[in-house]
Design a protein around this motif. Sequence first.
Motif, PDB file in Angstrom:
ATOM      1  N   ARG A 285       9.837   2.663 -40.556  1.00 18.71           N
ATOM      2  CA  ARG A 285       9.106   1.667 -39.782  1.00 18.71           C
ATOM      3  C   ARG A 285       9.121   0.305 -40.499  1.00 18.71           C
ATOM      4  O   ARG A 285       9.263  -0.747 -39.860  1.00 18.71           O
ATOM      5  CB  ARG A 285       7.676   2.151 -39.588  1.00 18.71           C
ATOM      6  CG  ARG A 285       6.933   1.142 -38.804  1.00 18.71           C
ATOM      7  CD  ARG A 285       5.614   1.527 -38.347  1.00 18.71           C
ATOM      8  NE  ARG A 285       5.195   0.418 -37.516  1.00 18.71           N
ATOM      9  CZ  ARG A 285       4.233   0.464 -36.685  1.00 18.71           C
ATOM     10  NH1 ARG A 285       3.573   1.568 -36.524  1.00 18.71           N
ATOM     11  NH2 ARG A 285       3.921  -0.595 -35.996  1.00 18.71           N
ATOM     12  N   ASN A 286       8.997   0.341 -41.827  1.00 23.45           N
ATOM     13  CA  ASN A 286       9.095  -0.914 -42.592  1.00 23.45           C
ATOM     14  C   ASN A 286      10.431  -1.592 -42.289  1.00 23.45           C
ATOM     15  O   ASN A 286      10.504  -2.818 -42.144  1.00 23.45           O
ATOM     16  CB  ASN A 286       9.043  -0.658 -44.105  1.00 23.45           C
ATOM     17  CG  ASN A 286       7.744  -0.030 -44.564  1.00 23.45           C
ATOM     18  OD1 ASN A 286       6.803   0.090 -43.791  1.00 23.45           O
ATOM     19  ND2 ASN A 286       7.703   0.380 -45.820  1.00 23.45           N
TER      20      ASN A 286
ATOM     21  N   ARG B 157      12.342  -1.245 -39.579  1.00 19.42           N
ATOM     22  CA  ARG B 157      12.375  -1.806 -38.198  1.00 19.42           C
ATOM     23  C   ARG B 157      11.569  -3.101 -38.125  1.00 19.42           C
ATOM     24  O   ARG B 157      11.987  -4.084 -37.507  1.00 19.42           O
ATOM     25  CB  ARG B 157      11.810  -0.788 -37.194  1.00 19.42           C
ATOM     26  CG  ARG B 157      12.762   0.356 -36.881  1.00 19.42           C
ATOM     27  CD  ARG B 157      12.323   1.099 -35.625  1.00 19.42           C
ATOM     28  NE  ARG B 157      10.993   1.690 -35.717  1.00 19.42           N
ATOM     29  CZ  ARG B 157      10.724   2.860 -36.294  1.00 19.42           C
ATOM     30  NH1 ARG B 157      11.689   3.589 -36.841  1.00 19.42           N
ATOM     31  NH2 ARG B 157       9.481   3.319 -36.342  1.00 19.42           N
ATOM     32  N   ASP B 158      10.401  -3.094 -38.787  1.00 23.07           N
ATOM     33  CA  ASP B 158       9.552  -4.298 -38.775  1.00 23.07           C
ATOM     34  C   ASP B 158      10.263  -5.478 -39.437  1.00 23.07           C
ATOM     35  O   ASP B 158      10.133  -6.623 -39.007  1.00 23.07           O
ATOM     36  CB  ASP B 158       8.231  -4.045 -39.519  1.00 23.07           C
ATOM     37  CG  ASP B 158       7.322  -3.088 -38.752  1.00 23.07           C
ATOM     38  OD1 ASP B 158       7.620  -2.794 -37.570  1.00 23.07           O
ATOM     39  OD2 ASP B 158       6.325  -2.625 -39.342  1.00 23.07           O
ATOM     40  N   TYR B 159      11.018  -5.180 -40.477  1.00 22.62           N
ATOM     41  CA  TYR B 159      11.699  -6.248 -41.208  1.00 22.62           C
ATOM     42  C   TYR B 159      12.790  -6.878 -40.352  1.00 22.62           C
ATOM     43  O   TYR B 159      12.915  -8.101 -40.282  1.00 22.62           O
ATOM     44  CB  TYR B 159      12.293  -5.674 -42.503  1.00 22.62           C
ATOM     45  CG  TYR B 159      12.670  -6.717 -43.514  1.00 22.62           C
ATOM     46  CD1 TYR B 159      11.693  -7.448 -44.190  1.00 22.62           C
ATOM     47  CD2 TYR B 159      13.999  -6.991 -43.816  1.00 22.62           C
ATOM     48  CE1 TYR B 159      12.036  -8.415 -45.129  1.00 22.62           C
ATOM     49  CE2 TYR B 159      14.347  -7.957 -44.755  1.00 22.62           C
ATOM     50  CZ  TYR B 159      13.362  -8.657 -45.406  1.00 22.62           C
ATOM     51  OH  TYR B 159      13.702  -9.620 -46.343  1.00 22.62           O
ATOM     52  N   GLU B 160      13.551  -6.025 -39.673  1.00 24.03           N
ATOM     53  CA  GLU B 160      14.603  -6.533 -38.783  1.00 24.03           C
ATOM     54  C   GLU B 160      13.972  -7.414 -37.688  1.00 24.03           C
ATOM     55  O   GLU B 160      14.485  -8.490 -37.358  1.00 24.03           O
ATOM     56  CB  GLU B 160      15.357  -5.344 -38.162  1.00 24.03           C
ATOM     57  CG  GLU B 160      16.567  -5.723 -37.340  1.00 24.03           C
ATOM     58  CD  GLU B 160      17.810  -6.083 -38.154  1.00 24.03           C
ATOM     59  OE1 GLU B 160      17.914  -5.722 -39.341  1.00 24.03           O
ATOM     60  OE2 GLU B 160      18.676  -6.764 -37.580  1.00 24.03           O
ATOM     61  N   ALA B 161      12.835  -6.943 -37.158  1.00 22.82           N
ATOM     62  CA  ALA B 161      12.154  -7.709 -36.102  1.00 22.82           C
ATOM     63  C   ALA B 161      11.657  -9.051 -36.646  1.00 22.82           C
ATOM     64  O   ALA B 161      11.719 -10.083 -35.955  1.00 22.82           O
ATOM     65  CB  ALA B 161      10.993  -6.891 -35.531  1.00 22.82           C
ATOM     66  N   ALA B 162      11.185  -9.055 -37.888  1.00 18.59           N
ATOM     67  CA  ALA B 162      10.678 -10.304 -38.475  1.00 18.59           C
ATOM     68  C   ALA B 162      11.817 -11.321 -38.626  1.00 18.59           C
ATOM     69  O   ALA B 162      11.632 -12.522 -38.374  1.00 18.59           O
ATOM     70  CB  ALA B 162      10.028 -10.017 -39.832  1.00 18.59           C
TER      71      ALA B 162
ATOM     72  N   SER C 236      12.481 -12.723 -35.236  1.00 17.41           N
ATOM     73  CA  SER C 236      11.468 -13.668 -34.733  1.00 17.41           C
ATOM     74  C   SER C 236      11.479 -14.966 -35.534  1.00 17.41           C
ATOM     75  O   SER C 236      10.996 -15.990 -35.054  1.00 17.41           O
ATOM     76  CB  SER C 236      10.079 -13.033 -34.634  1.00 17.41           C
ATOM     77  OG  SER C 236       9.657 -12.675 -35.900  1.00 17.41           O
TER      78      SER C 236
ATOM     79  N   SER D  96       9.320  -4.054 -47.451  1.00 16.09           N
ATOM     80  CA  SER D  96       8.336  -3.229 -48.152  1.00 16.09           C
ATOM     81  C   SER D  96       8.933  -1.856 -48.412  1.00 16.09           C
ATOM     82  O   SER D  96       9.475  -1.218 -47.509  1.00 16.09           O
ATOM     83  CB  SER D  96       7.073  -3.085 -47.307  1.00 16.09           C
ATOM     84  OG  SER D  96       6.254  -2.077 -47.879  1.00 16.09           O
TER      85      SER D  96
ATOM     86  N   HIS E 185       9.867 -13.300 -47.985  1.00 19.84           N
ATOM     87  CA  HIS E 185       9.835 -11.949 -47.398  1.00 19.84           C
ATOM     88  C   HIS E 185      10.780 -11.037 -48.168  1.00 19.84           C
ATOM     89  O   HIS E 185      11.936 -11.392 -48.383  1.00 19.84           O
ATOM     90  CB  HIS E 185      10.255 -11.997 -45.930  1.00 19.84           C
ATOM     91  CG  HIS E 185       9.477 -13.005 -45.133  1.00 19.84           C
ATOM     92  ND1 HIS E 185       8.297 -12.698 -44.499  1.00 19.84           N
ATOM     93  CD2 HIS E 185       9.691 -14.324 -44.920  1.00 19.84           C
ATOM     94  CE1 HIS E 185       7.826 -13.789 -43.904  1.00 19.84           C
ATOM     95  NE2 HIS E 185       8.656 -14.785 -44.145  1.00 19.84           N
TER      96      HIS E 185
END
Length: 241
Positions: free
Chosen positions: A111-112, A114-119, A122, A103, A100
């Motif tokens: 948003r990229n 925020r999504d990365y932190e969430a990934a 998880s 992006s 990973h």
Amino acid sequence: MQIHIVKSPELAAEAAATLIAAAILENPDLVLGLPTGSSPLGAYRALIRMHREGLLDFSKVATYNLDEYVGLDGTHEQSYRRFMDENLFEHVNIPRENTHVPSGVGPDPERNARDYEAAILSAGGIDLQFMGIGRNGHIGFNEPSDSFADKTAVIALSPSTVEANKRFFASADDVPKTAVSMGVGTILRARRALLLATGRDKAEAIRGMVNGPVTPMLPASALRFHPNCVAILDEAAASLL
Ligand code: GLP
């Protein structure tokens, strides 16, 4: 912070690779945070060698890179995704979907981020975060500023970082001026941290990190609050301690 000083950059690379290898041997499902830059290259070469010798299996390892330039897609020759593919991922048996890198493209870089932190969350968080340090004390692309960034965010690069990184581009104008980077908080939440610094041009930053105040003006100083952080330095990087 545990500090290990070794004679040469080559030994520093071997020491960092040894620690990473031991972590993978202990936990084949390791979630490993990774840096780009020239600092980790020797360690990546050592990890590739250990893999080729049959010592290291990356098939269950997951990696999360610290940062990526905004505006460069993964095929751009200076993108950090491409750097990782060429310098590590293509030479070991890590499944591509386990690797990973934030992006840097698309309509909404925030948003990229925020999504990365969430990934990362998880995936259960980062077990071991490997990193270098910028000459101004940055980690990832967390530049000197008034406050520590907590989460992965879009960050403006300082003029000195653009200057330091222009060697990889046709000119300073071609260096992207923003990046998506893990925050200092993201880095501190890793269960273990490993910083590798070599060369005289890192000595000021290392002195500040080890002996100066903990301040967002020198982001690496935050690592002093990490309960399990190892810094591997060669003698040149440690020369002002
Ligand atoms: C870049 C990266 C950092 C890296 C730093 C130092 O700007 N974003 O992760 O630690 O520069 O790079 P080098 O290792 O080439 O000195």
